[in-house]
Design an enzyme around this catalytic site. Structure first.
Site, PDB file in Angstrom:
ATOM      1  N   SER A  23     -11.261  27.618 -85.304  1.00  0.00           N
ATOM      2  CA  SER A  23     -10.313  28.157 -86.280  1.00  0.00           C
ATOM      3  C   SER A  23     -10.887  28.044 -87.679  1.00  0.00           C
ATOM      4  O   SER A  23     -11.890  27.365 -87.906  1.00  0.00           O
ATOM      5  CB  SER A  23      -9.001  27.388 -86.212  1.00  0.00           C
ATOM      6  OG  SER A  23      -9.158  26.144 -86.869  1.00  0.00           O
ATOM      7  N   LYS A  24     -10.219  28.715 -88.621  1.00  0.00           N
ATOM      8  CA  LYS A  24     -10.740  28.673 -89.987  1.00  0.00           C
ATOM      9  C   LYS A  24     -10.671  27.264 -90.556  1.00  0.00           C
ATOM     10  O   LYS A  24     -11.470  26.881 -91.392  1.00  0.00           O
ATOM     11  CB  LYS A  24     -10.018  29.674 -90.877  1.00  0.00           C
ATOM     12  CG  LYS A  24      -8.515  29.545 -90.923  1.00  0.00           C
ATOM     13  CD  LYS A  24      -7.955  30.677 -91.766  1.00  0.00           C
ATOM     14  CE  LYS A  24      -6.452  30.548 -91.922  1.00  0.00           C
ATOM     15  NZ  LYS A  24      -5.889  31.618 -92.726  1.00  0.00           N
ATOM     16  N   ARG A  25      -9.698  26.479 -90.083  1.00  0.00           N
ATOM     17  CA  ARG A  25      -9.571  25.100 -90.571  1.00  0.00           C
ATOM     18  C   ARG A  25     -10.730  24.225 -90.067  1.00  0.00           C
ATOM     19  O   ARG A  25     -11.061  23.230 -90.688  1.00  0.00           O
ATOM     20  CB  ARG A  25      -8.258  24.472 -90.116  1.00  0.00           C
ATOM     21  CG  ARG A  25      -7.068  25.288 -90.448  1.00  0.00           C
ATOM     22  CD  ARG A  25      -6.293  24.730 -91.644  1.00  0.00           C
ATOM     23  NE  ARG A  25      -5.352  25.729 -92.087  1.00  0.00           N
ATOM     24  CZ  ARG A  25      -5.451  26.422 -93.207  1.00  0.00           C
ATOM     25  NH1 ARG A  25      -6.428  26.196 -94.047  1.00  0.00           N
ATOM     26  NH2 ARG A  25      -4.569  27.344 -93.522  1.00  0.00           N
TER      27      ARG A  25
END
Ligand code: GLU
Length: 509
Positions: free
Chosen positions: A258-260
């Protein structure tokens, strides 16, 4: 038949690196088949629309060199390629489906839908529940006409009939079967007159003559509705072939990247840096982290595909020739940042110094360093074999641009000996008049001097290096002196000796 593929991102924020992989596979497939690579911007979801995201997509594709043949910003005869400019088309096709009995008007208010969800926790608007809702299948035609005439808000829903098998021949996954009884009556046209993703996507793939849909695995479940839409329109014969790409997994191999995760693990998961509305929405890009676009493409190509054999470094041309959907794996591909860096190192080594100098010029400029290309080329030549990222040239190699910031005290403790002071002073004096000032002459002259003074090269060179660059790592001492020049070198020797003496005093037991 000409192969026509499309990359169809939604401008809902920065484009994830997985999006670039999707674009790459589409690009490779198109090039290999002498086909057409289309860029379509799917911006019909106005709630999720993020300003700047479309520009980001275009810039990211330009950076990695995946240039569309047709699409937003590239022209073509099937435009417009931005879905928000095709509203009238979707409106017409949604109403056509009503004419054909394959879709219907639904007038249920948000409150009515909420009430239905309240009654049934797993409520889905489908062949079964629609019988109890306010739509053109349950209402009298005169009532429907009245509502439409009075401008009552409505959505158009796909009429999914139960009991049909929906077979998808996925080029990567093989046969995938869905049951229509398990599908809901998807909204096709929203109350604001905008199409949903499903309608716009199918209408456009059809009108733009798309032959192959190559996209992420997360879209596989939607394909069931897409097949039903092709059937409803009577376009089955024109249905594209589908290929759903494996997920990109976290480094530890569990769950989708994920982007996180980028923030969490400290590496980029976006092609370019992105400045969001809040600090949590600021993301680092591969470009800003110091990657070469070719290395990123090579790394991404192998996230889910490999032609077999041992080779790992491929030019874009080789990838075009070797690519095949049959060799794309079904299972998720683990994102391995170290591997990305390994590729970058390989690509830096393979890039000529002039190009590298040009690439690091803006980095040097940002730091206020000198930016003349002849100098940068020499920096590149010295550091090339020691760096992984382009930024390393000005980060690790900062001492080629500015005085030493920190000295490796531990190494100084081990190597420094006050008896070496005269040697360093003599070297400083000698190089002030040395001609020509190049590494070979420097090496010969300094070694001769040490011999005259009966000093060991192995004792003096490390301390010389520490004085010049502060650390035991780095390029050859003589190359470094040649680059820094006589004035800067003598200044560093003077400062180094002063520091060593102070260091020595503060460490006296
Ligand atoms: N707009 C969708 C996306 O953002 C496109 C999915 C597809 O390729 O059909 O990925």
């Amino acid at each position: 038949m000409t192969v026509r593929v499309r990359f169809a991102p939604s401008p809902t924020g920065a484009l994830h690196i997985g999006g670039i992989r999707t674009a790459l596979y589409n690009y490779l497939y198109a090039r290999q088949h002498k086909g057409v690579f289309v860029l379509r911007i799917e911006d019909t979801d106005q709630v999720r629309y993020v300003p700047g995201a479309e520009e980001y997509i275009l810039e990211a594709l330009a950076w990695v060199g995946l240039i569309p043949d047709e699409g937003v910003g590239f022209g073509g005869s099937y435009g417009p390629y931005r879905q928000s400019e095709r509203k009238a088309i979707y409106y017409k096709y949604a109403h056509d489906l009503i004419e054909r009995g394959k879709a219907y008007y639904a007038f249920d208010t948000p409150e009515e839908l909420d009430a239905a969800r309240e009654r049934e926790p797993n409520f889905a608007y489908n062949y079964w529940t629609r019988e109890r809702m306010r739509n053109s299948l349950t209402m009298k035609p005169s009532e429907v006409e009245n509502l439409l005439r009075n401008g009552a808000p409505y959505v158009i829903r796909l009429r999914v009939e139960p009991g049909q098998d929906i077979l998808v021949h996925d080029l990567i996954r093989g046969e995938v079967v869905f049951q229509s009884s398990e599908l809901d009556d998807k909204v096709l046209l929203k109350a604001d007159g905008m199409p949903t993703y499903h309608l716009a996507n199918i209408v456009d793939d059809y009108l733009m003559r798309i032959t192959h849909v190559i996209r992420g695995e997360e879209w596989l479940p939607s394909t069931a509705h897409h097949v039903l839409l092709y059937r409803a329109f009577g376009w089955e014969a024109h249905m594209p072939r589908f290929a759903h790409l494996p997920l990109i997994l976290r480094p530890e191999g569990q769950g989708k990247l994920s982007k996180r995760d980028g923030v969490r693990f400290g590496f980029p998961v976006f092609p370019l840096s992105w400045k969001g509305a809040t600090p949590e929405e600021n993301f680092l890009g591969f470009r800003e982290a110091g990657f070469l676009p070719q290395a990123v493409l090579n790394f991404l190509a192998l996230l889910g595909w490999h032609p077999g054999g041992e080779q790992e470094v491929f030019t874009l041309e080789e990838m075009v020739n070797l690519f095949s959907l049959e060799h794309v794996s079904k299972s998720g591909a683990r994102f391995d940042y170290d591997k990305a860096k390994w590729f970058n190192q390989r690509y830096i080594l393979a890039t000529d110094n002039t190009t590298l100098a040009q690439l690091i010029r803006p980095l040097a400029e940002k730091k206020g360093y000198r930016t003349d290309l002849p100098y940068l080329e020499r920096v590149v030549a010295l550091m090339k074999e020691r760096v992984t990222l382009l930024t390393d040239f000005v980060e690790e190699g900062y001492y080629l641009f500015e005085p030493v910031r920190t000295y490796d005290d531990e190494a100084i403790q081990k190597r420094w000996n006050p008896a070496l002071k005269p040697a360093l002073e003599a070297i400083a004096e000698r190089i002030l008049t040395l001609q020509p000032f190049d590494a070979v002459t420097l090496e010969a002259s300094i070694k001769a001097l040490l011999q005259e003074q009966q000093l060991k090269v192995g004792e003096v060179l490390p301390i010389l290096r520490l004085a010049l660059v502060g650390t035991m790592k780095g390029p050859s001492v003589f190359d470094t002196i040649a680059l820094l020049g006589p004035t800067e070198t003598t200044e560093r020797l003077r400062r180094g000796v002063a520091y060593f003496l102070q260091c020595q005093r503060s460490h006296v037991p």
